[in-house]
Design a protein around this motif. Sequence first.
Motif, mmCIF file in Angstrom:
data_model
loop_
_atom_site.group_PDB
_atom_site.id
_atom_site.type_symbol
_atom_site.label_atom_id
_atom_site.label_comp_id
_atom_site.label_asym_id
_atom_site.label_seq_id
_atom_site.Cartn_x
_atom_site.Cartn_y
_atom_site.Cartn_z
ATOM 1 N N THR A 157 48.533 41.608 34.823
ATOM 2 C CA THR A 157 48.290 40.167 34.868
ATOM 3 C C THR A 157 49.106 39.490 33.771
ATOM 4 O O THR A 157 49.518 40.144 32.802
ATOM 5 C CB THR A 157 46.795 39.854 34.656
ATOM 6 O OG1 THR A 157 46.397 40.287 33.337
ATOM 7 C CG2 THR A 157 45.944 40.567 35.693
ATOM 8 N N ALA A 452 35.796 45.657 34.828
ATOM 9 C CA ALA A 452 35.804 44.624 33.788
ATOM 10 C C ALA A 452 34.453 44.470 33.097
ATOM 11 O O ALA A 452 34.355 43.687 32.159
ATOM 12 C CB ALA A 452 36.216 43.280 34.396
ATOM 13 N N ARG A 596 39.717 35.052 33.817
ATOM 14 C CA ARG A 596 40.421 36.196 33.236
ATOM 15 C C ARG A 596 41.054 35.821 31.899
ATOM 16 O O ARG A 596 40.991 36.580 30.920
ATOM 17 C CB ARG A 596 41.514 36.668 34.192
ATOM 18 C CG ARG A 596 41.051 37.617 35.281
ATOM 19 C CD ARG A 596 42.253 38.000 36.117
ATOM 20 N NE ARG A 596 41.956 39.003 37.119
ATOM 21 C CZ ARG A 596 42.835 39.408 38.014
ATOM 22 N NH1 ARG A 596 44.057 38.888 38.023
ATOM 23 N NH2 ARG A 596 42.507 40.323 38.904
#
Length: 600
Positions: A157, A452, A596
């Motif tokens: 990412t 996560a 995020r």
Amino acid sequence: MSAGEAPNTNRLLAPSRWSDALTAARFFAVDPAGLCGIAVRAAPGPVREAWLGYLRGALPPEAPVRRMPAGIADDRLLGGIDLAATLACGRPVIQSGILAEADVGVVLIPMAERLTAGVAMRIAGVIDRGDVAIEREGITRRVATRIGVVALDEGATPEERLPRALAERFAFHIDLDGLGAREIDGEMADARELRAARARMVDVEPAPDDVVAAIVATAVSFGIDSVVAPLLALRAARAAAAIAGRTAITTDDAVVAARLVLAPRAVLRPCDERSVEEPEASDPAEPPQQTESREPSPEDRNQNCSTDLEDVIRAAVQSALPAGLLQTRQDNSTNRTISDPRSGIGKQQMSLLRGRPAGIRLGQLRPGARLALVETLRAAAPWQAVRRASQTENSGPKRIDVRREDFRIRKFVRERASTVVFCVDASGSTAFHRLAEAKGAVELLLGEAYVARTYAALIAFRGCRADLLLPPSRSLTRAKMLLSTLPGGGGTPLAAGIDAAVLVALAESSKGREPLIVFLTDGRANIARDGRAARPRAMDDACLAAAQLSRQHIATVFVDTSARAREEGPALAKLMRARYVALPRIQASQVRDVVRAAVS
């Protein structure tokens, strides 16, 4: 071509990404320590391996290449006591670390985006000083070390990036993501040419003043505020001149160096500051004044030459900007963080028993502590000769004398679980769209929840109250079942929504989880806390609830969903000390990306 000659516009066309990557590898192979490093954004695969093979062929055969493993300890990175040799010899014996072993060579760092700040700063210190400082177990020593670093950035990412301490010091940042095996060639580096270039580097003269001025001005025009970037560009220009067989830096060298070094660092699009001044309107009654024509002076010609050179370098850098790079960075600067530095999500907790290793510390053998046996022996080893000399003859056979001050205790760190509390404005005509996208964001997050360690909750406020539609959960199946029907329409009790989100967040914090509140609203309240429809009173209650939220030090993101920019959203975000993000065309993937970024 000298720095004062007319520029060739064909040179402004940027080559392909693969060609630029090979050029950067050649420059780096000629002067690894001077150019400090290359950051390579690429996933493992044939393209990255082909580039690494090209670089290995470009480096001198005698140059050491050391691969740095993940989670490396300080004694292996910097050096320290060789335990076995020290115990055998009865005196301290120093062993070199990976950085010292790579002197006049290259250190290869896979998964560099996962480097901790401490390891990154230690490597950066070696790059800056040109030596490795060994200061541990009572030993102080400095070892001259000049290295270049190749950092392989495998981040999935945009938030997973190389630590800034290293990124700023590296001359080149190349991106191989998206390149296919058919888009590259099997070219091999010319080892003989590069060997001659390395020998010629010491003879290359410093860059002319006009080249220095043009590169610095270009860096400023692209918003690059680091003084290191122009210095690295000038160093790359020297390497380009050496490879071309010249001892003087030319315009061609400056152009290619600036394109490779400055383009990946650009943060804004340059504007032309040399505007043409309009002549002042003269009085019709006055006769026109005659202007005296004269030949341009040498200073004027030099200034025009420097301006032309700056235009050439600026155009070359602009032609190499990746598509969408500036827009992404401008959006990141617009979506600013106003939250309190003490608040946050995804914090790490120190632990004595579980988690991933995070070094050692001095300590005592208390219940629950884990002794680092090797590090304890390493701390005791240098003192064995002194301690044995103090032993009496009747003390029995000589053993390793370990004392309380030698004890080293292992440290562990583990990530705290986090809970994302979505608080969605379910009022008005656009409520169904907001709720649908919030539901999509919840499902996207819960799809990644196992990795996560993320819980998700959803609160919708409408009418006169706020409802907890989804209690904190990591179950995607449960979320889909509870969110199958979402109510919408009615007034906007924003204060009730803020109060409900705070209660859920505090409850999660009491369970040891880090809460993050994400508001999706336009910030325009019209229902007060007592249920009355009065816009001024409702806005006052919302501002009061926002101020109370800021005092709880809870990480908060305010997503403004209004079609046009209004003052209510930024004002409430400031009161909450929240990160403000404007998403007039809200989408589930955008909300997921915002969360995020907040978590990271």
